[in-house]
Design an enzyme around this catalytic site. Structure first.
Site, mmCIF file in Angstrom:
data_model
loop_
_atom_site.group_PDB
_atom_site.id
_atom_site.type_symbol
_atom_site.label_atom_id
_atom_site.label_comp_id
_atom_site.label_asym_id
_atom_site.label_seq_id
_atom_site.Cartn_x
_atom_site.Cartn_y
_atom_site.Cartn_z
ATOM 1 N N GLU A 93 -3.677 5.037 -12.285
ATOM 2 C CA GLU A 93 -3.263 3.638 -12.078
ATOM 3 C C GLU A 93 -2.928 2.958 -13.406
ATOM 4 O O GLU A 93 -3.603 3.178 -14.424
ATOM 5 C CB GLU A 93 -4.377 2.847 -11.366
ATOM 6 C CG GLU A 93 -3.990 1.391 -11.164
ATOM 7 C CD GLU A 93 -4.863 0.632 -10.158
ATOM 8 O OE1 GLU A 93 -5.706 1.256 -9.481
ATOM 9 O OE2 GLU A 93 -4.670 -0.593 -10.060
ATOM 10 N N LYS B 282 -12.664 8.833 -2.351
ATOM 11 C CA LYS B 282 -12.120 8.632 -3.694
ATOM 12 C C LYS B 282 -13.155 7.888 -4.525
ATOM 13 O O LYS B 282 -13.854 7.021 -3.998
ATOM 14 C CB LYS B 282 -10.819 7.827 -3.645
ATOM 15 C CG LYS B 282 -10.282 7.450 -5.039
ATOM 16 C CD LYS B 282 -8.863 6.939 -4.996
ATOM 17 C CE LYS B 282 -8.688 5.482 -4.653
ATOM 18 N NZ LYS B 282 -9.365 4.542 -5.583
ATOM 19 N N GLU C 147 -13.775 6.231 -8.707
ATOM 20 C CA GLU C 147 -13.174 5.897 -9.993
ATOM 21 C C GLU C 147 -13.974 6.520 -11.130
ATOM 22 O O GLU C 147 -15.211 6.473 -11.113
ATOM 23 C CB GLU C 147 -13.105 4.368 -10.166
ATOM 24 C CG GLU C 147 -12.184 3.710 -9.151
ATOM 25 C CD GLU C 147 -12.074 2.197 -9.321
ATOM 26 O OE1 GLU C 147 -12.555 1.651 -10.348
ATOM 27 O OE2 GLU C 147 -11.502 1.557 -8.423
ATOM 28 N N ASP D 180 -10.810 0.159 -1.671
ATOM 29 C CA ASP D 180 -11.713 -0.994 -1.792
ATOM 30 C C ASP D 180 -10.935 -2.241 -2.220
ATOM 31 O O ASP D 180 -11.500 -3.341 -2.295
ATOM 32 C CB ASP D 180 -12.892 -0.698 -2.718
ATOM 33 C CG ASP D 180 -12.478 -0.410 -4.141
ATOM 34 O OD1 ASP D 180 -11.261 -0.307 -4.406
ATOM 35 O OD2 ASP D 180 -13.368 -0.285 -5.004
ATOM 36 N N SER D 181 -9.619 -2.087 -2.430
ATOM 37 C CA SER D 181 -8.762 -3.266 -2.615
ATOM 38 C C SER D 181 -8.889 -4.191 -1.417
ATOM 39 O O SER D 181 -8.527 -5.370 -1.496
ATOM 40 C CB SER D 181 -7.292 -2.850 -2.807
ATOM 41 O OG SER D 181 -6.876 -1.968 -1.773
ATOM 42 N N ASP E 106 -12.426 4.949 -0.060
ATOM 43 C CA ASP E 106 -13.008 4.670 -1.380
ATOM 44 C C ASP E 106 -14.530 4.556 -1.323
ATOM 45 O O ASP E 106 -15.081 3.911 -0.421
ATOM 46 C CB ASP E 106 -12.483 3.325 -1.901
ATOM 47 C CG ASP E 106 -11.346 3.479 -2.880
ATOM 48 O OD1 ASP E 106 -11.156 4.586 -3.426
ATOM 49 O OD2 ASP E 106 -10.635 2.479 -3.107
HETATM 50 O O1 KIV Z 1 -8.395 0.320 -3.677
HETATM 51 C C1 KIV Z 1 -7.213 0.694 -3.652
HETATM 52 O O2 KIV Z 1 -6.392 0.256 -2.821
HETATM 53 C C2 KIV Z 1 -6.800 1.685 -4.633
HETATM 54 C C3 KIV Z 1 -5.335 1.929 -4.795
HETATM 55 C C4 KIV Z 1 -4.732 0.761 -5.430
HETATM 56 C C5 KIV Z 1 -5.061 3.199 -5.483
HETATM 57 O O3 KIV Z 1 -7.613 2.240 -5.284
#
Ligand code: KIV
Length: 272
Positions: free
Chosen positions: A187, A118, A120, A49-50, A88
């Site tokens: 992280e 994924k 968090e 989600d970056s 994510d």
């Molecule tokens: O959103 C993302 O790119 C991430 C990585 C930085 C691990 O969670």
């Protein structure tokens, strides 16, 4: 009827089996062309989600939606055949209940075709991780600096300094392992703690700003290829200066257009 062909794709289970073996190579991708470039080199590709900050210029990842993750997940799946693709779960799509998480994760899996999701969170997400895994959704956990919690963590600050914070992070890692996560991203966490967690858990740890002690490494691809001139976090190594290359190419194009050097004869269709 021909027999179904065996997938060449690395599975979440195979990632899980890489504990303590050759380090897992992981990077982010959000588009088909970048995913194609990464596929032969990476064991795992994360549609992170970056993308909200990297692609859409958002100030944090909080504005990213489920539809954005599904669309980019689908694009990355189209560009890969080997890497394990993980997408994510965005902020607000899983925190309310295990059922909400299942609905969101099921949409991501079904509509993008990715291999896992994924999310968090540590101990507080244990029940949700177990709920998803028991219903056929492989989960990679993400602990330490969690960008979706930037407002409660007090900014993007290194995690695990001090005994209390260290103990909590180790408990988080053990909880997500217990819940059935096949791997855990750590992280922005100090080296001794990342090392201890890696030694104590039986699932692979994948570090980003969490030292070489982890079982694998992940970076945001745009960071490692040097897309941004303004800011490079301490944990990023720039392997190229792509931003400078693009800037020079665009400047040359602009000059050519203004001087009518482009298009030349080679780029021009003739009658014959
Ligand atoms: O959103 C993302 O790119 C991430 C990585 C930085 C691990 O969670």
């Amino acid at each position: 009827m021909s027999a179904p062909t065996r997938s060449k794709r690395i599975s979440p289970r195979q990632i899980g089996e890489r504990k303590g073996a050759t380090p897992i190579v992981a990077l982010t991708a959000y588009s088909t062309p970048i995913a194609r470039l990464l596929d032969t080199h990476c064991d795992l590709i994360l549609v992170g989600d970056s993308l909200g900050m990297v692609l859409y210029g958002m100030p944090t990842t909080l504005g990213v939606t489920l539809d954005m993750m599904i669309n980019h997940g689908l694009a990355v799946m189209r560009g890969t055949e080997r890497a394990c693709v993980v997408v994510d779960l965005p902020f607000g799509s899983y925190g309310a209940s295990p059922e909400q998480a299942f609905r969101s994760a099921a949409r991501i899996m079904a509509e993008s075709g990715c291999s896992a999701v994924k999310l968090e969170g540590g101990a507080e997400m244990g029940a949700t991780i177990a709920f998803l895994v028991q219903r056929g959704i492989p989960v990679m956990a993400h602990i330490g600096l969690m960008p979706q919690s930037v407002n409660t963590l007090g900014g993007f600050r290194v995690q695990g300094r001090g005994e209390q914070e260290g103990r909590k992070l180790l408990d988080d890692a053990l909880a997500v392992q217990q819940a059935g996560a096949f791997a855990v991203v750590i992280e922005g966490t100090v080296e001794p703690l990342a090392r201890t967690i890696t030694q104590k858990v039986s699932i692979p740890t994948i570090g980003i700003g969490a030292s070489v002690a982890c079982d694998g490494q992940i970076l945001v691809t745009d960071d490692l290829v040097g897309m941004f001139a303004d800011f490079t976090p301490k944990f990023v190594k720039r392997y190229a200066e792509t931003g400078e290359t693009i800037d020079a190419a665009v400047a040359a194009y602009a000059a050519d257009v203004r001087s009518r050097a482009f298009p030349g004869d080679e780029q021009t269709f003739t009658q014959a």
